[in-house]
Design an enzyme around this catalytic site. Structure first.
Site, PDB file in Angstrom:
ATOM      1  N   ASN A   9       0.859  -1.181   0.000  1.00  0.00           N
ATOM      2  CA  ASN A   9       0.000   0.000   0.000  1.00  0.00           C
ATOM      3  C   ASN A   9       0.895   1.231   0.000  1.00  0.00           C
ATOM      4  O   ASN A   9       1.468   1.576   1.022  1.00  0.00           O
ATOM      5  CB  ASN A   9      -0.894  -0.043   1.259  1.00  0.00           C
ATOM      6  CG  ASN A   9      -1.691   1.234   1.454  1.00  0.00           C
ATOM      7  OD1 ASN A   9      -1.804   2.051   0.536  1.00  0.00           O
ATOM      8  ND2 ASN A   9      -2.231   1.408   2.654  1.00  0.00           N
ATOM      9  N   LYS A  11       0.089   4.274  -0.346  1.00  0.00           N
ATOM     10  CA  LYS A  11      -0.561   5.487   0.178  1.00  0.00           C
ATOM     11  C   LYS A  11      -0.329   6.641  -0.811  1.00  0.00           C
ATOM     12  O   LYS A  11      -0.268   6.403  -2.008  1.00  0.00           O
ATOM     13  CB  LYS A  11      -0.064   5.794   1.589  1.00  0.00           C
ATOM     14  CG  LYS A  11      -0.154   4.546   2.478  1.00  0.00           C
ATOM     15  CD  LYS A  11       0.062   4.795   3.918  1.00  0.00           C
ATOM     16  CE  LYS A  11      -0.060   3.455   4.654  1.00  0.00           C
ATOM     17  NZ  LYS A  11      -0.037   3.588   6.088  1.00  0.00           N
ATOM     18  N   HIS A  95      -9.492   1.265   4.811  1.00  0.00           N
ATOM     19  CA  HIS A  95      -8.209   1.433   5.513  1.00  0.00           C
ATOM     20  C   HIS A  95      -8.418   2.404   6.679  1.00  0.00           C
ATOM     21  O   HIS A  95      -9.220   3.340   6.574  1.00  0.00           O
ATOM     22  CB  HIS A  95      -7.164   1.983   4.530  1.00  0.00           C
ATOM     23  CG  HIS A  95      -5.794   2.002   5.111  1.00  0.00           C
ATOM     24  ND1 HIS A  95      -5.369   2.997   5.960  1.00  0.00           N
ATOM     25  CD2 HIS A  95      -4.765   1.133   4.999  1.00  0.00           C
ATOM     26  CE1 HIS A  95      -4.126   2.740   6.340  1.00  0.00           C
ATOM     27  NE2 HIS A  95      -3.736   1.613   5.765  1.00  0.00           N
ATOM     28  N   GLU A  97      -6.816   4.845   7.655  1.00  0.00           N
ATOM     29  CA  GLU A  97      -6.654   6.264   7.301  1.00  0.00           C
ATOM     30  C   GLU A  97      -7.914   6.796   6.623  1.00  0.00           C
ATOM     31  O   GLU A  97      -8.270   7.961   6.789  1.00  0.00           O
ATOM     32  CB  GLU A  97      -5.406   6.446   6.414  1.00  0.00           C
ATOM     33  CG  GLU A  97      -4.135   6.326   7.245  1.00  0.00           C
ATOM     34  CD  GLU A  97      -2.929   5.753   6.513  1.00  0.00           C
ATOM     35  OE1 GLU A  97      -2.898   5.778   5.269  1.00  0.00           O
ATOM     36  OE2 GLU A  97      -2.014   5.250   7.202  1.00  0.00           O
ATOM     37  N   GLU A 165      -5.339  -4.750  10.464  1.00  0.00           N
ATOM     38  CA  GLU A 165      -4.300  -3.744  10.657  1.00  0.00           C
ATOM     39  C   GLU A 165      -4.585  -2.973  11.941  1.00  0.00           C
ATOM     40  O   GLU A 165      -5.378  -2.017  11.937  1.00  0.00           O
ATOM     41  CB  GLU A 165      -4.297  -2.761   9.486  1.00  0.00           C
ATOM     42  CG  GLU A 165      -3.987  -3.403   8.160  1.00  0.00           C
ATOM     43  CD  GLU A 165      -3.437  -2.382   7.174  1.00  0.00           C
ATOM     44  OE1 GLU A 165      -2.294  -2.555   6.743  1.00  0.00           O
ATOM     45  OE2 GLU A 165      -4.132  -1.411   6.876  1.00  0.00           O
ATOM     46  N   GLY A 171       2.432   2.493  10.598  1.00  0.00           N
ATOM     47  CA  GLY A 171       3.386   3.591  10.435  1.00  0.00           C
ATOM     48  C   GLY A 171       4.075   4.007  11.721  1.00  0.00           C
ATOM     49  O   GLY A 171       4.681   5.074  11.781  1.00  0.00           O
ATOM     50  N   SER A 209       3.500  -1.883  10.297  1.00  0.00           N
ATOM     51  CA  SER A 209       4.940  -1.918  10.550  1.00  0.00           C
ATOM     52  C   SER A 209       5.605  -3.248  10.184  1.00  0.00           C
ATOM     53  O   SER A 209       6.560  -3.676  10.834  1.00  0.00           O
ATOM     54  CB  SER A 209       5.242  -1.544  12.008  1.00  0.00           C
ATOM     55  OG  SER A 209       4.816  -0.215  12.263  1.00  0.00           O
TER      56      SER A 209
HETATM   57  P1  PGA Z   1       2.895   0.484   7.543  1.00  0.00           P
HETATM   58  O1  PGA Z   1       1.424   0.696   6.917  1.00  0.00           O
HETATM   59  O2  PGA Z   1       3.426  -0.806   6.973  1.00  0.00           O
HETATM   60  O3  PGA Z   1       3.678   1.687   7.086  1.00  0.00           O
HETATM   61  O4  PGA Z   1       2.741   0.421   9.010  1.00  0.00           O
HETATM   62  C1  PGA Z   1       0.556  -0.380   6.706  1.00  0.00           C
HETATM   63  C2  PGA Z   1      -0.737   0.096   6.104  1.00  0.00           C
HETATM   64  O5  PGA Z   1      -1.197   1.186   6.451  1.00  0.00           O
HETATM   65  O6  PGA Z   1      -1.340  -0.580   5.247  1.00  0.00           O
END
Ligand code: PGA
Length: 248
Positions: A9, A11, A95, A97, A165, A171, A209
């Protein structure tokens, strides 16, 4: 040996030029991927570039978000049908976000899941609890509620995937332990089977992460079928190493 799915992903990162250099390098690392072993979710504006590079390749790709209708007066939205025309066969939905920053509701999410399915695009429904919810012992309740609501309009016999997640792991560098991930994945698996009577095998991805260093321990868990990777999917070698290490 277990083979995991690695979904990246990106983003809101990379334009067409960076996408091109990522793909040149990545494709040299994975000359012969199996069907949907890798899936990329670039920004919508990069889909044309991705589709040109991935023609006749077994690497999947899709939108990070779509609207629940194909076309019309919906300024600024992305059409899953157009993405599909470019070869997209997956779509991320819900997601954290999207839920947190853009205030997407379970109702909207369920419409998007259905819309993708109607097109024959595989929805990847994202679910996960916040840190305060985990601390209050509400992880199972929150996650299963999101699963139930997100799949409310779904044809459970048609393909869909789920990505667990935990919001606190996204992140942050604070990855869930293999046991924490497995516990929730097993819960989702059981819920799909017993409560929702889902008969098909639903791949359950872990996200938050994930990187090359922690991939193997997570992938060794019974109900972890793959990863949804954010930050570490931006670098072709880092992304490929997650896959490689998880085979070890
Ligand atoms: P990350 O994000 O691997 O940077 O923690 C995962 C995601 O949001 O799908």
């Amino acid at each position: 040996m277990k083979s995991v799915i690695c979904a990246g992903n990106w983003k809101l990162n990379k334009g067409p030029k960076e996408t091109q250099s990522f793909l040149e390098k990545f494709l040299s690392l994975v000359p012969s991927a199996e069907d949907n072993q890798f899936v990329l979710f670039p920004p919508a504006i990069d889909l044309v570039t991705v589709s040109q590079f991935l023609q006749n390749r077994k690497i999947g790709f899709g939108l990070q978000n779509c609207y629940s209708q194909d076309s019309g007066a919906f300024t600024g939205e992305n059409s899953a049908q157009v993405a599909q025309e470019l070869g997209a066969s997956f779509g991320l939905v819900g997601h954290s976000e999207r839920r947190q920053i853009f205030k997407e509701t379970d109702g909207e999410i369920s419409l998007k899941v259905k819309h993708l399915q109607d097109l024959g695009v595989t929805p990847v429904l994202c679910v996960g609890e916040t840190w305060p919810e985990r601390e209050q012992g509400k992880t199972a309740e929150v996650v299963l509620h999101q699963v139930l609501k997100g799949l409310e309009k779904t044809n459970l016999e048609q393909k869909f995937w789920i990505a667990y997640e935990p919001v606190w792991a996204i992140g942050t560098g604070k990855v869930a332990s293999p046991e924490q991930a497995e516990e929730v994945h097993a819960l989702i698996r059981e819920y799909l089977k017993s409560k929702l009577k889902v008969k098909q095998f639903v791949p359950l991805l872990y996200g938050g992460s994930v990187k090359a260093e922690n991939a193997q321990a997570l992938a060794s868990q019974k109900n972890v079928d793959g990863f949804l990777v954010g930050g570490a999917s931006l670098d072709p070698l880092g992304f490929y190493s997650i896959y490689k290490n998880s085979l070890a």
